[in-house]
Every structure is written in structure tokens, then in C-alpha cells.
Enzyme design. Sequence first.
Site, PDB file in Angstrom:
ATOM      1  CB  SER A   9     -10.462  -7.169  -1.627  1.00 33.92           C
ATOM      2  OG  SER A   9     -10.780  -6.245  -0.623  1.00 33.92           O
ATOM      3  CG  HIS A  46     -12.380  -3.309   4.164  1.00 38.43           C
ATOM      4  ND1 HIS A  46     -11.904  -3.269   2.867  1.00 38.43           N
ATOM      5  CD2 HIS A  46     -12.093  -4.555   4.622  1.00 38.43           C
ATOM      6  CE1 HIS A  46     -11.350  -4.438   2.574  1.00 38.43           C
ATOM      7  NE2 HIS A  46     -11.461  -5.235   3.623  1.00 38.43           N
ATOM      8  CE  LYS A  67      -3.535 -10.798   0.141  1.00 40.55           C
ATOM      9  NZ  LYS A  67      -4.400 -10.473   1.277  1.00 40.55           N
ATOM     10  NE  ARG A  98     -16.481 -11.777   2.898  1.00 40.19           N
ATOM     11  CZ  ARG A  98     -15.338 -11.704   2.279  1.00 40.19           C
ATOM     12  NH1 ARG A  98     -15.057 -10.655   1.563  1.00 40.19           N
ATOM     13  NH2 ARG A  98     -14.467 -12.677   2.325  1.00 40.19           N
TER      14      ARG A  98
END
Length: 160
Positions: free
Chosen positions: A128, A17, A41, A90
Site C-alpha cells: 500500500s 488483499h 496513523k 509477502r
Amino acid sequence: MSIAVFPGSFDPPTYGHLNIIERASRLFETLDVVVAVNPDKKYLFSADERVAMMKTLTEPYRNVTVHLWDKLIVEYAEKVKANVLLRGIRNTNDFAYEFDLSLMNHNLNSNIETLFIPTEQRYVIVKSSSIKELAMFGGDISAMVPPVVAEAVKSRYAKR
């Protein structure tokens, strides 16, 4: 004035990040890092904790500010008159997911463009959810997150 928005859950913030933030801070006059809140979430850290970590981590960047948002990200962009959403990717899986989101956001507001910034190779495995899983089992996450984040994650799992 060019304003870009970099949204994410940042749960926890990673070196990946920060790499995107550092690179984007050189491209835009203003970069708003937006900590997203999704009631569906489950987060390791509260919204306020994530904002506090991001504010600490972005202190070196004079044109970067951190905000909390619990609505559609295009609504935030409209509010601050930003016309760019930034997304770090990514791999091709990230791209497929982010591409679909970009189409939805573009349908909501065609004046807002999504730009993808590919991660540097050294951050390809930094994710994460993987960091949380590794930390939960006592693994070393120091190469993936800044020290303040590593300590917070370690402390959080020590309480469980």
C-alpha cells in the site's frame, strides 16, 4: 462455526488483499474483514471510505463481511467469537513483524490463533505505501489495485 478475522488498514485495498480474502473465504465459514483505525496513523482515505471500498470489493463473497474497528483486534475477535486472526505475508520482513504481533495477541488471548497466508508470487511487490508513492508521482497502479481503487487514489492525488 469457524470465524476468521482479517484485519488491516486497507489504505488502499490492493489485489494482494483481495487474493488473501478470496483464498480465506474458501477456508472459513465466515470471514470478517476488519478495517482498522489507528489514531496515530495518517491515512490517504478516511475510515468510511476504506470500509466502502472494501464492501464493494468483497461483494462477490457471500461469507465475507466488512467491519470498522478502533480497538485491539483481539477484542473484536472476542466480540464475534472468532478464534483465528489471518495475516497475509509477502516476505521475511512481513513475517518477522507479524510474528511479533501474533505473540502479543496470543498473550492477550490464548484462545485466538494467528494464521499466516503467504501471498501469491505475483503480489509480492504490492504494498500500500509503495502504491501511494507511485500514484503521487503519476505512476500507473492499475496492475496492483482494482479499477475502483485506482480511480479513487488518482482522484485523491489530483486534489493535492
